[in-house]
Design an enzyme around this catalytic site. Structure first.
Site, PDB file in Angstrom:
ATOM      1  N   ASP A   1      76.594  69.763  88.295  1.00  0.00           N
ATOM      2  CA  ASP A   1      77.770  69.165  88.031  1.00  0.00           C
ATOM      3  C   ASP A   1      77.713  68.347  86.812  1.00  0.00           C
ATOM      4  O   ASP A   1      78.297  68.301  85.750  1.00  0.00           O
ATOM      5  CB  ASP A   1      78.538  68.474  89.067  1.00  0.00           C
ATOM      6  CG  ASP A   1      77.476  68.020  90.118  1.00  0.00           C
ATOM      7  OD1 ASP A   1      76.365  68.077  90.220  1.00  0.00           O
ATOM      8  OD2 ASP A   1      78.033  67.099  90.998  1.00  0.00           O
TER       9      ASP A   1
ATOM     10  N   TYR B   1      74.229  85.668  95.671  1.00  0.00           N
ATOM     11  CA  TYR B   1      74.716  87.188  95.239  1.00  0.00           C
ATOM     12  C   TYR B   1      74.058  88.174  96.154  1.00  0.00           C
ATOM     13  O   TYR B   1      73.782  89.360  95.776  1.00  0.00           O
ATOM     14  CB  TYR B   1      74.498  87.391  93.690  1.00  0.00           C
ATOM     15  CG  TYR B   1      75.503  86.556  92.809  1.00  0.00           C
ATOM     16  CD1 TYR B   1      75.812  85.101  93.175  1.00  0.00           C
ATOM     17  CD2 TYR B   1      76.302  87.284  92.068  1.00  0.00           C
ATOM     18  CE1 TYR B   1      76.711  84.754  92.392  1.00  0.00           C
ATOM     19  CE2 TYR B   1      77.191  86.663  91.220  1.00  0.00           C
ATOM     20  CZ  TYR B   1      77.572  85.187  91.391  1.00  0.00           C
ATOM     21  OH  TYR B   1      78.492  84.464  90.761  1.00  0.00           O
TER      22      TYR B   1
END
Ligand code: NAD
Length: 335
Positions: A205, A125
């Site tokens: 994940d 970001y």
């Protein structure tokens, strides 16, 4: 002068509907507050040439505290995220999002009680991306020892303060060996100072799969910016959705409280957005201001309304409007 001078950024989409509802609830709880209402977002850009004018940043900085509705970020082109800009400008480095099973809200899991602690100022970001040449784009993930260490310390201090037994550092250091590797190195170093708190590491994940199987095995999830953004919404789904999960953006000199959800353009202006998330964000704000009694009374009032179940918004299976629901909470508070 009021005891608390607080910036109120209503935001766009459902922002004004839900943030004004939260302000009314805070007032009904008897908190002595003067709201400094500040405009930011797409419409402001037309007037000031930027969606986040300097006077807005300066006012939040001066007051040191804000309650904020969601702001829209155009997809693809347009301006960069006002949310990210504000967090960076005020160095609000810790996004803190408690995810708890609520009585009266139907959800798939019981007894969820975890906190997502997300680094809020860097990672992917950082906004450094460019087209190398047509057909090839590059986005740069910035990770610094300073930011990784302070977010890790924030998470451990939070765990210590709240009596939380375990921190899970979420990463992808098997692929991003250097950047996420640095994150883990910093988290491990801080973990060594808090021997009373269990520390584990989990690949992002696998974390998603473990969360869906059993979110109650987690207590504090510590992670960088992008994973935190994604997992915040995932975790909201465990306890009733985005309409009920609050959040805070905390820095050393300022704090801005806002729900996890966005501006929900699909339901904006229709009057049936759920204000619970921002009302509970306001409770986090009141705890920060040491108005713990008011925060508790508001949480109890919200829970009482939800448990009674007659008045609830559409996302929770009801048919009440934002206003009817807010009124019911205020009636509980003032009964
Ligand atoms: P969103 O969170 O706005 O909405 C996702 C879904 O959840 C929608 O179906 C919406 O109707 C529902 N929803 C969200 N909040 C709700 C509420 N309070 N009550 C009932 N239903 C609710 O996510 P999105 O559609 O991906 O994003 C819309 C815009 O919001 C984008 O421009 C995005 O950049 C922005 N956004 C802003 C923030 C923020 O200001 N902090 C956070 C996330 C997204």
């Amino acid at each position: 002068m009021s005891k608390h001078e607080i910036a109120l950024i209503p935001g766009d989409g459902i922002g004004p509907e839900v943030s004004h509802a939260a302000a009314r609830v805070v007032e009904a709880a008897g908190v002595d507050v003067h709201w400094h209402e500040l405009e930011a977002g797409a419409e402001v850009a037309v007037k000031y040439g930027t969606p986040l004018p300097d006077h807005v940043i300066n006012e939040v900085r001066r007051l040191g505290i804000g309650l904020k509705g969601p702001l829209t970020t155009p997809i693809g082109g347009g301006f960069t995220s006002v949310n990210v800009q504000l967090r960076k400008a005020l160095d609000l480095y810790a996004a803190v999002r408690p995810v708890r099973t609520m009585r009266g809200v139907q959800s798939r899991y019981d007894d969820v009680d975890l906190v997502v602690v997300r680094e809020n100022t860097e990672g992917l970001y950082s906004g450094i991306e460019h087209l190398v040449q047509p057909g090839i784009a590059e986005s740069i993930k910035i990770m610094t020892e300073g930011a990784c260490t302070r977010i890790s310390r924030y998470a451990f201090e939070l765990a210590k303060r709240e009596g939380r037994p375990k921190i899970t550092a979420v990463h992808k250091a098997n692929i991003m060996k250097i950047s996420d590797g640095l994150f883990l190195e910093c988290a491990r170093k801080v973990a060594r100072e808090y021997s009373e708190i269990e520390y584990e590491e989990l690949i992002v994940d696998n974390t998603c799969m473990q969360l869906v199987l059993d979110p109650t095995r987690f207590s504090v999830l510590l992670m960088e910016n992008l994973y935190g953004d994604i997992l915040s919404d995932l975790c909201a789904g465990f306890v009733g959705g985005l309409g009920v999960v609050p959040g805070a953006n905390i820095g050393d000199n300022a704090a801005v409280f806002e729900a996890v959800h966005g501006s929900a353009p699909d339901i904006a202006g229709k009057g049936f957005a759920n204000p619970t998330a921002i009302i509970l964000s306001a409770c986090q704000m009141l705890d920060y201001l040491k108005e713990n009694d008011a925060a508790k009374r508001i949480r109890d009032a919200v829970e009482n309304v939800l448990v009674k179940g007659e008045i609830r918004t559409r996302d929770l299976g009801g048919s009440s409007s934002t206003n009817e629901y807010t009124r019911a909470i205020i009636d509980e508070l003032t009964a």
